[in-house]
Design a protein around this motif. Sequence first.
Motif, PDB file in Angstrom:
ATOM      1  N   UNK A 116       0.732  -1.183  -0.049  1.00 18.26           N
ATOM      2  CA  UNK A 116       0.072   0.048   0.020  1.00 18.26           C
ATOM      3  C   UNK A 116       0.816   1.193  -0.151  1.00 18.26           C
ATOM      4  N   UNK A 117       1.897   1.214   0.618  1.00 18.34           N
ATOM      5  CA  UNK A 117       2.984   2.318   0.628  1.00 18.34           C
ATOM      6  C   UNK A 117       3.525   2.673  -0.578  1.00 18.34           C
ATOM      7  N   UNK A 118       3.852   1.397  -1.319  1.00 21.19           N
ATOM      8  CA  UNK A 118       4.482   1.595  -2.490  1.00 21.19           C
ATOM      9  C   UNK A 118       3.407   2.131  -3.579  1.00 21.19           C
ATOM     10  N   UNK A 119       2.144   1.668  -3.553  1.00 27.30           N
ATOM     11  CA  UNK A 119       1.074   2.195  -4.411  1.00 27.30           C
ATOM     12  C   UNK A 119       0.787   3.676  -3.892  1.00 27.30           C
ATOM     13  N   UNK A 120       0.890   4.067  -2.862  1.00 24.18           N
ATOM     14  CA  UNK A 120       0.711   5.495  -2.458  1.00 24.18           C
ATOM     15  C   UNK A 120       1.975   6.534  -3.163  1.00 24.18           C
ATOM     16  N   UNK A 121       3.197   6.092  -3.039  1.00 23.84           N
ATOM     17  CA  UNK A 121       4.332   6.815  -3.583  1.00 23.84           C
ATOM     18  C   UNK A 121       4.200   6.973  -5.109  1.00 23.84           C
ATOM     19  N   UNK A 122       3.381   5.767  -5.709  1.00 27.65           N
ATOM     20  CA  UNK A 122       3.304   5.745  -7.258  1.00 27.65           C
ATOM     21  C   UNK A 122       2.308   6.719  -7.648  1.00 27.65           C
ATOM     22  N   UNK A 123       1.342   7.258  -6.787  1.00 25.10           N
ATOM     23  CA  UNK A 123       0.384   8.002  -7.317  1.00 25.10           C
ATOM     24  C   UNK A 123       0.846   9.463  -7.911  1.00 25.10           C
ATOM     25  N   UNK A 124       0.264  10.183  -8.621  1.00 22.80           N
ATOM     26  CA  UNK A 124       0.545  11.626  -8.777  1.00 22.80           C
ATOM     27  C   UNK A 124       0.228  12.352  -7.693  1.00 22.80           C
ATOM     28  N   UNK A 125       1.332  13.227  -7.070  1.00 12.09           N
ATOM     29  CA  UNK A 125       1.079  14.143  -6.180  1.00 12.09           C
ATOM     30  C   UNK A 125       0.112  15.415  -6.311  1.00 12.09           C
ATOM     31  N   UNK A 126       0.047  15.675  -7.874  1.00  8.63           N
ATOM     32  CA  UNK A 126      -0.998  16.742  -7.817  1.00  8.63           C
ATOM     33  C   UNK A 126      -1.980  16.500  -8.528  1.00  8.63           C
ATOM     34  N   UNK A 127      -2.336  15.120  -8.331  1.00  9.48           N
ATOM     35  CA  UNK A 127      -3.758  14.628  -8.989  1.00  9.48           C
ATOM     36  C   UNK A 127      -4.897  15.249  -8.180  1.00  9.48           C
ATOM     37  N   UNK A 128      -5.985  15.516  -8.922  1.00 12.40           N
ATOM     38  CA  UNK A 128      -7.149  16.063  -8.304  1.00 12.40           C
ATOM     39  C   UNK A 128      -7.835  14.961  -7.141  1.00 12.40           C
ATOM     40  N   UNK A 129      -8.357  15.682  -6.004  1.00  9.71           N
ATOM     41  CA  UNK A 129      -8.907  15.018  -5.207  1.00  9.71           C
ATOM     42  C   UNK A 129     -10.340  14.503  -5.469  1.00  9.71           C
ATOM     43  N   UNK A 130     -10.853  13.670  -4.774  1.00  9.59           N
ATOM     44  CA  UNK A 130     -11.935  13.009  -5.072  1.00  9.59           C
ATOM     45  C   UNK A 130     -13.161  13.568  -4.199  1.00  9.59           C
ATOM     46  N   UNK A 131     -14.233  12.750  -3.984  1.00 11.23           N
ATOM     47  CA  UNK A 131     -15.225  13.519  -3.427  1.00 11.23           C
ATOM     48  C   UNK A 131     -15.249  13.695  -1.984  1.00 11.23           C
ATOM     49  N   UNK A 132     -14.286  13.081  -1.403  1.00 12.38           N
ATOM     50  CA  UNK A 132     -13.745  13.431   0.101  1.00 12.38           C
ATOM     51  C   UNK A 132     -13.016  14.468   0.332  1.00 12.38           C
ATOM     52  N   UNK A 133     -12.393  15.053  -0.809  1.00  8.94           N
ATOM     53  CA  UNK A 133     -11.309  16.154  -0.779  1.00  8.94           C
ATOM     54  C   UNK A 133     -10.062  15.902  -0.201  1.00  8.94           C
ATOM     55  N   UNK A 134      -9.707  14.460  -0.109  1.00  8.45           N
ATOM     56  CA  UNK A 134      -8.505  14.002   0.638  1.00  8.45           C
ATOM     57  C   UNK A 134      -7.507  14.119  -0.599  1.00  8.45           C
ATOM     58  N   UNK A 135      -6.230  14.815  -0.336  1.00  8.19           N
ATOM     59  CA  UNK A 135      -5.182  14.978  -1.320  1.00  8.19           C
ATOM     60  C   UNK A 135      -3.915  14.179  -0.700  1.00  8.19           C
ATOM     61  N   UNK A 136      -2.957  14.111  -1.805  1.00 10.38           N
ATOM     62  CA  UNK A 136      -1.885  13.259  -1.631  1.00 10.38           C
ATOM     63  C   UNK A 136      -1.075  13.734  -0.321  1.00 10.38           C
ATOM     64  N   UNK A 137      -0.873  14.810  -0.268  1.00  4.67           N
ATOM     65  CA  UNK A 137      -0.191  15.855   0.791  1.00  4.67           C
ATOM     66  C   UNK A 137      -0.773  15.451   2.156  1.00  4.67           C
ATOM     67  N   UNK A 138      -2.073  15.895   2.272  1.00  2.00           N
ATOM     68  CA  UNK A 138      -2.529  15.637   3.514  1.00  2.00           C
ATOM     69  C   UNK A 138      -2.822  14.188   4.002  1.00  2.00           C
ATOM     70  N   UNK A 139      -2.916  13.409   3.030  1.00  2.00           N
ATOM     71  CA  UNK A 139      -2.936  11.767   3.534  1.00  2.00           C
ATOM     72  C   UNK A 139      -1.500  11.546   4.028  1.00  2.00           C
ATOM     73  N   UNK A 140      -0.447  12.192   3.296  1.00  2.00           N
ATOM     74  CA  UNK A 140       0.902  11.729   3.955  1.00  2.00           C
ATOM     75  C   UNK A 140       1.523  12.433   5.202  1.00  2.00           C
ATOM     76  N   UNK A 141       0.639  13.099   5.647  1.00  2.00           N
ATOM     77  CA  UNK A 141       1.118  13.887   6.944  1.00  2.00           C
ATOM     78  C   UNK A 141       1.400  13.010   7.838  1.00  2.00           C
TER      79      UNK A 141
END
Length: 518
Positions: free
Chosen positions: A105-130
């Motif tokens: 799951x960690x490997x999949x997280x870091x493979x995602x685009x960091x600037x991709x649009x957030x979904x319906x919950x508004x969660x972004x890559x940066x906030x999830x990684x805090x």
Amino acid sequence: MNGHGKSDRPIVPEKPAITDFWQLLEAWKQVEGRGLAKENGEATSLPQVGPAKQVDRTQSRVTASRKASREDLHNELDRVRQAACRDKELKFTSLWHHIYDVDRLREAYFALKQDAAAGVDGQTWQTYGEDLEKNLKDLSDRLAGGKYQAKPVKRVYIPKADGRQRPIGVPVLEDKIVQRATAQVLNAVYEADFPGFSYGFRPGRSAHMALDALAVGIETRKVNYVLDADIRGFFDTLDHGWLMKFAEHRIADKRVLRHIQKWLNAGVLQDGRRVQQEEGTPQGGSISPLLANVYLHYVLDLWAERWRRTRAQGEVIIVRYADDFVVGFQYQSDAERFLSELKERFLKFNLELHAEKTRILEFGRYASEHRAKRGDGKPRTFDFLGFTHVCDKTRRGKFTVLRRTVAKRMRAKLAELKDALRQRMHDPIGQTGRWLASVLAGHFRYFGVPRNYKALDRFRKAAQRLWHHALNRRSQRGYVTYVRMTEHVKRWLPVPKIYHPYPDARLVVSIQGKSPVR
């Protein structure tokens, strides 16, 4: 000496002699070779100059631990892949624990685009990684305990080259993570099944490999007719029932199948209202390309391969990239019969060929000659993966497939540039120049194929004119002279470059015992 982990140099396999085009497509797997051995995988250390830099031992241990975990993940998938290769009828009953593994799951997280649009919950890559480790552990526990729930995807629309709007789904971040991890595990199973002529969204394969295989097949095999096919709204009409039946041929882990069903039934959020989908899979999710490949593998690939062996009177080639595919035939009767039977087969699985975009055209080394005798003019062209394919000849008079940038796609891209430059009109020149340079560099890297230089140069000149026009509109008295604009262009805009080799340079093919074609 050449055992696993013992060789100091990579093994370079010999390029095989190919006597069949379908073997040609499978040969990609054989000529990939092996990478560097572990002993030589790291960069050679250089003599140190100046005082030694202190390294945090804790950080080093964490880095080494993550590197070891990645190797373990790779070894686990290797065992799955080997089992799939050994037994084509094997059904995998225990795959879910590979997916909810925290390291995966960690490997999949870091493979995602960091600037991709957030979904319906508004969660972004940066906030999830805090608080990444806590979030991943919680996600893993919910997946293991069956408490994970898929959320609806946010629907957005992007313009297409023909002026229409393409619907794209934006899943929430956790769905992206789990889908990517699931796709990685399932790819280890299905890579053993997918045929060599399938290129779309597969590890180690690209659109340019598909383009090269198509060009080499037309140039070296007895291809006189081409079926240019288009599936109408494939991602919107994919049947959920048939997809789950196809998945059950290889996957017997009920937890994996249940979560695939969850993503299919999650629906989309459009205009603040959740819409349930009985068919189709939203483009944009990490699992969608794999599901599309699985669906077409059973609907098209296996059927086409069997049809070629049992029904065709002459040679047949096929190249598929996701839902785009081109089929070449030696005889027109084969092409017409294939198209007729393909329509009937698609109807059984809720698919339909686009009547206006699907056609059979005369195309190949003898097409120009035959059409000239009949007074029909030049052979028609067809588009595939952004390139218009044209019957042409080299300077020595040898037949070749000329690939040019699709004019409609270039016009659409320039229209996007015009709008973007208008919005950036008052930005600093250096900032706009760097952005425009990245746009041109990406365009050149994809469309930079041999003999397409003129199209690349036209695109650069058109971008230059649009930028000049935008700069002149900044002020009534701020006219940018031609000399000044030339300086900006030389400084910021890259010159066109051919990045890709000739199609037959990537794969040497021997036909009927003749010398290799290069």
